[in-house]
Design a protein around this motif. Structure first.
Motif, PDB file in Angstrom:
ATOM      1  N   ALA A  94      -0.275   8.677   6.040  1.00 24.52           N
ATOM      2  CA  ALA A  94      -0.571  10.029   4.746  1.00 24.52           C
ATOM      3  C   ALA A  94      -0.113   9.122   3.720  1.00 24.52           C
ATOM      4  N   GLU A  95       1.150   8.988   3.204  1.00 21.68           N
ATOM      5  CA  GLU A  95       1.074   8.581   1.905  1.00 21.68           C
ATOM      6  C   GLU A  95       0.016   6.939   0.838  1.00 21.68           C
ATOM      7  N   GLY A  96      -0.707   6.550   2.072  1.00 18.71           N
ATOM      8  CA  GLY A  96      -1.490   5.474   1.404  1.00 18.71           C
ATOM      9  C   GLY A  96      -2.721   5.514   2.019  1.00 18.71           C
TER      10      GLY A  96
ATOM     11  N   PHE B 271      11.081   6.023  13.888  1.00 19.65           N
ATOM     12  CA  PHE B 271      10.294   4.895  13.851  1.00 19.65           C
ATOM     13  C   PHE B 271       8.699   5.948  13.542  1.00 19.65           C
ATOM     14  N   VAL B 272       9.116   7.327  14.384  1.00 15.83           N
ATOM     15  CA  VAL B 272       7.423   8.037  14.325  1.00 15.83           C
ATOM     16  C   VAL B 272       7.233   9.300  12.746  1.00 15.83           C
ATOM     17  N   GLU B 273       8.445   8.990  12.215  1.00 16.16           N
ATOM     18  CA  GLU B 273       8.472  10.028  11.127  1.00 16.16           C
ATOM     19  C   GLU B 273       7.681   9.086  10.056  1.00 16.16           C
ATOM     20  N   VAL B 274       8.720   7.864   9.780  1.00 15.81           N
ATOM     21  CA  VAL B 274       7.853   6.491   9.353  1.00 15.81           C
ATOM     22  C   VAL B 274       6.970   6.092   9.163  1.00 15.81           C
ATOM     23  N   THR B 275       6.144   6.063  10.073  1.00 18.02           N
ATOM     24  CA  THR B 275       4.791   5.200  10.136  1.00 18.02           C
ATOM     25  C   THR B 275       4.247   6.945   9.714  1.00 18.02           C
ATOM     26  N   ALA B 276       3.982   8.249  10.371  1.00 18.62           N
ATOM     27  CA  ALA B 276       3.643   8.412   9.795  1.00 18.62           C
ATOM     28  C   ALA B 276       3.262   8.882   7.836  1.00 18.62           C
ATOM     29  N   ARG B 277       4.865   8.536   7.585  1.00 19.73           N
ATOM     30  CA  ARG B 277       4.375   9.059   6.296  1.00 19.73           C
ATOM     31  C   ARG B 277       3.582   7.921   5.767  1.00 19.73           C
TER      32      ARG B 277
ATOM     33  N   VAL C 250       1.181  -1.381   0.034  1.00 18.86           N
ATOM     34  CA  VAL C 250      -0.089  -0.242   0.319  1.00 18.86           C
ATOM     35  C   VAL C 250       0.846   1.108  -0.260  1.00 18.86           C
ATOM     36  N   ALA C 251       1.792   0.922   0.672  1.00 18.26           N
ATOM     37  CA  ALA C 251       3.160   2.340   0.900  1.00 18.26           C
ATOM     38  C   ALA C 251       4.020   1.561   1.450  1.00 18.26           C
ATOM     39  N   ARG C 252       5.119   2.840   0.526  1.00 19.54           N
ATOM     40  CA  ARG C 252       7.099   2.158   1.268  1.00 19.54           C
ATOM     41  C   ARG C 252       7.002   4.087   2.240  1.00 19.54           C
ATOM     42  N   ALA C 253       8.038   4.028   2.615  1.00 14.75           N
ATOM     43  CA  ALA C 253       9.109   5.365   3.607  1.00 14.75           C
ATOM     44  C   ALA C 253       9.802   4.854   3.888  1.00 14.75           C
ATOM     45  N   ARG C 254      11.235   5.822   3.374  1.00 21.33           N
ATOM     46  CA  ARG C 254      12.303   5.523   4.260  1.00 21.33           C
ATOM     47  C   ARG C 254      13.057   6.893   4.569  1.00 21.33           C
ATOM     48  N   ARG C 255      14.248   6.585   6.037  1.00 21.02           N
ATOM     49  CA  ARG C 255      14.259   7.898   6.491  1.00 21.02           C
ATOM     50  C   ARG C 255      15.442   7.335   7.072  1.00 21.02           C
ATOM     51  N   GLN C 256      16.552   8.088   6.406  1.00 16.77           N
ATOM     52  CA  GLN C 256      18.200   7.764   6.356  1.00 16.77           C
ATOM     53  C   GLN C 256      18.487   8.390   7.853  1.00 16.77           C
ATOM     54  N   HIS C 257      19.894   8.143   7.435  1.00 22.04           N
ATOM     55  CA  HIS C 257      19.841   8.202   9.995  1.00 22.04           C
ATOM     56  C   HIS C 257      21.485   7.693   9.410  1.00 22.04           C
ATOM     57  N   ARG C 258      22.682   8.052  10.335  1.00 20.66           N
ATOM     58  CA  ARG C 258      24.012   7.879  10.603  1.00 20.66           C
ATOM     59  C   ARG C 258      24.233   7.466  11.285  1.00 20.66           C
ATOM     60  N   VAL C 259      25.158   6.372  11.902  1.00 21.77           N
ATOM     61  CA  VAL C 259      25.617   6.026  12.956  1.00 21.77           C
ATOM     62  C   VAL C 259      27.254   7.101  13.649  1.00 21.77           C
ATOM     63  N   THR C 260      27.442   6.821  15.390  1.00 22.11           N
ATOM     64  CA  THR C 260      28.480   7.698  15.288  1.00 22.11           C
ATOM     65  C   THR C 260      29.310   6.809  15.840  1.00 22.11           C
TER      66      THR C 260
ATOM     67  N   PRO D 252      -2.161   4.828  24.796  1.00 19.75           N
ATOM     68  CA  PRO D 252      -2.936   6.246  24.062  1.00 19.75           C
ATOM     69  C   PRO D 252      -1.535   7.580  23.452  1.00 19.75           C
ATOM     70  N   THR D 253      -1.126   7.540  25.256  1.00 23.32           N
ATOM     71  CA  THR D 253       0.206   8.769  24.443  1.00 23.32           C
ATOM     72  C   THR D 253       1.059   8.218  23.388  1.00 23.32           C
ATOM     73  N   ALA D 254       1.064   6.461  23.240  1.00 19.81           N
ATOM     74  CA  ALA D 254       1.795   6.381  21.779  1.00 19.81           C
ATOM     75  C   ALA D 254       1.646   6.774  20.442  1.00 19.81           C
ATOM     76  N   ALA D 255      -0.055   6.434  21.044  1.00 23.32           N
ATOM     77  CA  ALA D 255      -0.918   6.771  19.584  1.00 23.32           C
ATOM     78  C   ALA D 255      -0.868   8.875  19.414  1.00 23.32           C
ATOM     79  N   ALA D 256      -0.455   9.129  20.168  1.00 22.03           N
ATOM     80  CA  ALA D 256      -0.742  10.781  20.064  1.00 22.03           C
ATOM     81  C   ALA D 256       0.592  10.970  19.558  1.00 22.03           C
ATOM     82  N   ALA D 257       1.610  10.197  20.080  1.00 19.33           N
ATOM     83  CA  ALA D 257       2.989  10.659  18.902  1.00 19.33           C
ATOM     84  C   ALA D 257       3.121  10.107  18.074  1.00 19.33           C
ATOM     85  N   THR D 258       2.602   9.108  17.564  1.00 16.95           N
ATOM     86  CA  THR D 258       2.760   7.731  16.385  1.00 16.95           C
ATOM     87  C   THR D 258       2.058   8.197  15.519  1.00 16.95           C
ATOM     88  N   GLY D 259       0.023   8.101  15.548  1.00 13.64           N
ATOM     89  CA  GLY D 259      -0.988   8.291  14.935  1.00 13.64           C
ATOM     90  C   GLY D 259      -1.541   7.481  14.883  1.00 13.64           C
ATOM     91  N   LEU D 260      -1.551   6.241  14.905  1.00  8.28           N
ATOM     92  CA  LEU D 260      -1.884   4.867  15.525  1.00  8.28           C
ATOM     93  C   LEU D 260      -2.762   4.682  16.163  1.00  8.28           C
TER      94      LEU D 260
END
Length: 504
Positions: free
Chosen positions: A64-66, A55-61, A26-36, A222-230
């Protein structure tokens, strides 16, 4: 429309996917990051900005995109880079950055102390393997020795997916497939923690409860739902190490099936029909009850290509751009890289050397070599490393009957072909969404949308790669030179490491 959500947090990228009950994306999303890398041998992630924010950003996208109503999400599963160590307080707040898997080599002294205390036979009996940088137990002991305040304050020591699922559900449960890499703290004979005799061991209450990757651990709060949109109340699975669910996504389910993952490092998983013991492989439970694997891994693969491209083309951010850049360069050269050889040990080496102090290098450079030759040498050096890991399986009488190749690196045709040419094994290249898809497949099984024996219908085998037999003599000579290069420079590299440490 009913969908399942899978999110995978990798070394350099977080990926997510929403799938329907028939496996349709239905939808795909990705977010890059780096190690330290705060010090040589130390490799870390910030769990807030990398794991949770990813996790939060990818889930929201995805939602929305799906164009998906959160109420349509039947279940959520998350995977993460495999045995990390993160101390958290009772509220789930990180007490420091997370110590990563085998690429982090800080715990050599703790490995030695644990071997001295328990003995190699007891470690083998508990873990089915020896202690290496892939072992998370000595990294917990490192915190005991080097950061005692953090160690004492920690309510739990968790890994990546346990941290995320804990944020979602308020529960701290680690899957057996990951816990098995906390050797020697996990005893495979009992399927439970065993801290007896381990120097610098945590208290039992500092370790999470144990569960199976395919089980539901709880529901979105409920707290996680508010943060993630789930939706609050959405079922959340225990979770899994990324390599294990990537294997599942490739249809690796039967004894003899192997996944060869092309990522920042190579990771190999072969399904076996019983628990095995090996000094060079990592036995563990698989994602379902009463299923078993033998795993192996190199220390660098895609991370070597990223390093090389960063040197040549600073500012290249996209992983796809990195793979494209180095593949285009390497294609200008020919097999054998005109006599140029590269060791890919920029972060030490895992299977089969288990040498945290190993380092990379080029041998045979001359004025006639160009960037294409160096790029091909990089890819062939990585391929030699993978072939050495495959030979470790052969030495244990566990040669695979089928190899499924997965990961972003499979887009690099030179790299892919070099591994078949050097190892002699054909490969079947699998598409899809990798570990995130495997997460979604687990979630679908957990809520009855499908069954494990029907997951092959969700697997996308795209093409096959056969070894070129006419190149076998060339690569046999290169393989011998590769092994000799490492042996001949091991003592020199050790001296150089001491000089580097002296400068600090």
């Amino acid at each position: 429309m009913t969908v399942v959500l899978g999110v995978d947090i990798g070394t350099y990228e977080t990926k997510g996917v929403l799938l329907r009950a028939d496996g349709t994306v239905v939808a795909r999303a990705r977010r890059q990051h780096r190690v330290t890398v705060p010090r040589p041998g130390f490799v870390e992630h910030d769990p807030e900005t990398v794991w949770w924010a990813g996790f939060v950003e990818v889930t929201a996208r995805l939602l929305a995109e799906g164009d998906v109503d959160p109420a349509e999400v039947a279940a959520v599963a998350c995977s993460g880079i495999g045995p990390c160590v993160l101390p958290i307080d009772a509220s789930g707040r990180p007490l420091r950055t997370a110590i990563l898997y085998g690429v982090d080599t800080r715990a050599d002294a703790q490995i030695a102390a644990t071997v001295a205390a328990l003995g190699e036979d007891e470690i083998m009996a508990r873990s089915g393997t020896t202690l290496t940088s892939q072992s998370a137990g000595p990294k917990v002991s490192w915190l005991h020795d080097e950061e005692p305040e953090v160690f004492t304050t920690a309510a739990h020591f968790v890994t990546c997916q346990t941290f995320v699922t804990g944020r979602l559900t308020g529960k701290r449960v680690t899957d057996h497939a990951t816990a098995a890499y906390y050797h020697p703290l996990y005893d495979r004979r009992t399927g439970d923690w065993n801290l007896d005799g381990v120097p610098g061991a945590p208290r039992r209450d500092q370790l999470p409860d144990l569960g199976w990757s395919s089980d539901v651990v709880g529901e979105v709060t409920p707290t996680a739902a508010a943060a993630t949109g789930l939706r609050a109340g959405t079922p959340v699975l225990v979770g899994a190490p990324d390599a294990a669910v990537e294997a599942l996504s490739a249809g690796v389910r039967r004894p003899g099936d192997m996944m060869l993952m092309y990522g920042s490092s190579h990771f190999l998983i072969e399904v076996v029909d019983r628990p095995v013991s090996s000094a060079v492989l990592w036995p563990a439970p698989y994602v379902f009850r009463d299923s078993y694997i033998a795993a192996a891994g190199t220390a660098t693969a895609g991370s070597f290509t990223r390093w090389y491209v960063d040197i040549l083309a600073p500012g290249t951010e996209s992983i796809d751009e990195v793979f494209t850049e180095i593949a285009d360069l390497a294609a200008r050269s020919r097999p054998g890289a005109r006599g140029l050889l590269a060791l890919p040990h920029l972060s030490g080496e895992r299977t089969p050397l288990f040498d945290a102090g190993a380092r990379g290098g080029f041998l045979g450079l001359s004025l006639e070599h160009d960037r294409g030759d160096m790029a091909r040498a990089v890819l062939e050096g990585i391929a030699q490393s993978a072939a050495e890991a495959l030979r470790a399986y052969e030495a244990e009488s566990l040669a695979p009957s089928r190899i499924r190749a997965v990961g972003g690196g499979t887009k690099n045709a030179v790299w892919l072909q070099a591994i078949s040419d050097i190892s002699g094994y054909p490969q079947e290249v699998v598409g899809g969404s990798g570990a995130a898809q495997g997460d979604a497949m687990l979630a679908a099984c957990a809520v009855g949308m499908t069954r494990p024996d029907r997951l092959d219908d969700w697997v996308d085998v795209q093409r096959s790669v056969a070894p070129r037999t006419d190149l076998a003599p060339l690569y046999a000579r290169q393989s011998a030179a590769y092994r000799a290069f490492y042996r001949a420079t091991r003592d020199i590299v050790s001296d150089l490491n001491e000089l580097r440490n002296h400068d600090q």
